[in-house]
Motif scaffolding. Structure first.
Motif, PDB file in Angstrom:
ATOM      1  N   GLU A  56      42.740  56.946  16.439  1.00  0.00           N
ATOM      2  CA  GLU A  56      42.428  58.041  16.005  1.00  0.00           C
ATOM      3  C   GLU A  56      42.221  58.745  14.905  1.00  0.00           C
ATOM      4  N   PRO A  57      40.981  58.866  13.965  1.00  0.00           N
ATOM      5  CA  PRO A  57      40.037  58.736  12.734  1.00  0.00           C
ATOM      6  C   PRO A  57      40.972  59.857  12.272  1.00  0.00           C
ATOM      7  N   LYS A  58      41.352  59.417  11.077  1.00  0.00           N
ATOM      8  CA  LYS A  58      42.228  59.524   9.837  1.00  0.00           C
ATOM      9  C   LYS A  58      41.852  59.774   8.153  1.00  0.00           C
ATOM     10  N   GLN A  59      41.364  60.955   7.568  1.00  0.00           N
ATOM     11  CA  GLN A  59      41.662  60.636   5.970  1.00  0.00           C
ATOM     12  C   GLN A  59      42.882  60.384   5.627  1.00  0.00           C
ATOM     13  N   MET A  60      42.037  60.344   4.408  1.00  0.00           N
ATOM     14  CA  MET A  60      43.928  59.945   3.711  1.00  0.00           C
ATOM     15  C   MET A  60      44.644  61.212   3.438  1.00  0.00           C
ATOM     16  N   ASP A  61      43.918  62.749   3.423  1.00  0.00           N
ATOM     17  CA  ASP A  61      45.191  63.996   3.641  1.00  0.00           C
ATOM     18  C   ASP A  61      45.560  63.655   5.129  1.00  0.00           C
ATOM     19  N   ASN A  62      45.853  63.310   5.916  1.00  0.00           N
ATOM     20  CA  ASN A  62      45.657  63.832   7.166  1.00  0.00           C
ATOM     21  C   ASN A  62      44.879  64.163   8.160  1.00  0.00           C
ATOM     22  N   THR A  63      43.248  65.064   7.857  1.00  0.00           N
ATOM     23  CA  THR A  63      42.364  65.736   8.510  1.00  0.00           C
ATOM     24  C   THR A  63      41.667  64.893   9.187  1.00  0.00           C
ATOM     25  N   PRO A  64      40.837  65.428  10.585  1.00  0.00           N
ATOM     26  CA  PRO A  64      40.055  64.691  10.956  1.00  0.00           C
ATOM     27  C   PRO A  64      39.430  63.952   9.856  1.00  0.00           C
ATOM     28  N   SER A  65      38.942  62.601  10.193  1.00  0.00           N
ATOM     29  CA  SER A  65      37.338  62.091   9.651  1.00  0.00           C
ATOM     30  C   SER A  65      35.943  62.679  10.305  1.00  0.00           C
ATOM     31  N   GLN A  66      34.951  62.239   9.692  1.00  0.00           N
ATOM     32  CA  GLN A  66      33.458  62.261   9.886  1.00  0.00           C
ATOM     33  C   GLN A  66      33.588  62.434  11.748  1.00  0.00           C
ATOM     34  N   SER A  67      34.285  60.576  12.055  1.00  0.00           N
ATOM     35  CA  SER A  67      34.323  60.689  13.528  1.00  0.00           C
ATOM     36  C   SER A  67      34.648  61.488  14.634  1.00  0.00           C
ATOM     37  N   ALA A  68      35.738  61.790  14.144  1.00  0.00           N
ATOM     38  CA  ALA A  68      36.888  62.183  15.033  1.00  0.00           C
ATOM     39  C   ALA A  68      35.487  62.811  16.183  1.00  0.00           C
ATOM     40  N   GLN A  69      34.812  63.830  16.028  1.00  0.00           N
ATOM     41  CA  GLN A  69      33.941  64.272  16.888  1.00  0.00           C
ATOM     42  C   GLN A  69      33.831  63.688  18.044  1.00  0.00           C
ATOM     43  N   HIS A  70      33.718  62.333  17.692  1.00  0.00           N
ATOM     44  CA  HIS A  70      32.647  61.931  19.248  1.00  0.00           C
ATOM     45  C   HIS A  70      33.562  60.867  19.456  1.00  0.00           C
ATOM     46  N   VAL A  71      35.358  61.205  18.385  1.00  0.00           N
ATOM     47  CA  VAL A  71      36.499  60.120  19.528  1.00  0.00           C
ATOM     48  C   VAL A  71      36.506  61.385  20.431  1.00  0.00           C
ATOM     49  N   LYS A  72      36.746  62.492  20.477  1.00  0.00           N
ATOM     50  CA  LYS A  72      37.296  63.789  21.100  1.00  0.00           C
ATOM     51  C   LYS A  72      36.566  63.665  22.103  1.00  0.00           C
ATOM     52  N   GLY A  73      34.872  63.336  22.304  1.00  0.00           N
ATOM     53  CA  GLY A  73      33.664  63.559  23.464  1.00  0.00           C
ATOM     54  C   GLY A  73      34.643  61.749  24.118  1.00  0.00           C
ATOM     55  N   PHE A  74      34.494  61.215  23.768  1.00  0.00           N
ATOM     56  CA  PHE A  74      35.093  59.923  24.142  1.00  0.00           C
ATOM     57  C   PHE A  74      36.105  60.489  24.869  1.00  0.00           C
ATOM     58  N   VAL A  75      37.711  60.984  24.568  1.00  0.00           N
ATOM     59  CA  VAL A  75      38.873  61.020  24.616  1.00  0.00           C
ATOM     60  C   VAL A  75      38.363  62.396  26.164  1.00  0.00           C
ATOM     61  N   ASN A  76      37.523  63.154  25.437  1.00  0.00           N
ATOM     62  CA  ASN A  76      37.020  64.026  26.854  1.00  0.00           C
ATOM     63  C   ASN A  76      36.306  63.159  28.335  1.00  0.00           C
ATOM     64  N   LEU A  77      36.138  62.247  27.801  1.00  0.00           N
ATOM     65  CA  LEU A  77      34.929  61.122  28.863  1.00  0.00           C
ATOM     66  C   LEU A  77      36.595  60.762  30.140  1.00  0.00           C
TER      67      LEU A  77
END
Length: 137
Positions: A56-77
């Motif tokens: 799960e890609p996260k930034q230092m402040d614990n928010t999702p990083s830019q690539s999080a949307q791609h990972v979410k699509g992969f998890v849904n697949l």
């Protein structure tokens, strides 16, 4: 049964698996995202896997990083294709840096140290190992 981990990237997905006793994490391969489902299906024909671990890609402040949307699509697949398979997300911050450091310390030559495919595979191993370590606590 084994556990399979994925370090998702838009160019490559690093893959690691445990041994059947879930003691050791080992790099398996890295696959282009377009070929990942076929690769997993083929692997599952010969090996028993009890769950998937996805970085799960996260930034230092614990928010999702830019690539999080791609990972979410992969998890849904994964959920759509393997609906019976449990999927766990694991924070993947620093795994690529840790993988690069591990490679640098290994004594490999410069060409191998710059191999991004190797970094992705080792990142998946680190991700899986961190999941296994956390499970023991």
């Amino acid at each position: 049964m084994r556990v399979m981990a994925f370090d998702y990237g838009t160019k490559r997905i690093g893959i690691a698996v445990t041994d059947p006793l879930q003691i050791i994490a080992t790099g398996l391969d890295n696959i282009h995202p377009n070929n990942i489902i076929e690769f997993i299906k083929k692997y599952l024909q010969t090996e028993l896997v009890e769950r998937f671990i996805v970085g799960e890609p996260k930034q230092m402040d614990n928010t999702p990083s830019q690539s999080a949307q791609h990972v979410k699509g992969f998890v849904n697949l994964l959920k759509k294709t393997f609906p019976e398979m449990p999927i766990e997300m694991v924070d993947e911050r620093f795994t690529s840096k840790m993988a690069s450091a591990t490679i640098a310390q290994s004594g490999m030559n410069k060409k191998n140290r710059q191999n991004k495919e190797l970094v992705d595979t080792i990142s998946a191993v680190i991700l899986l190992q961190s999941w296994m370590d956390r499970r023991l606590l």
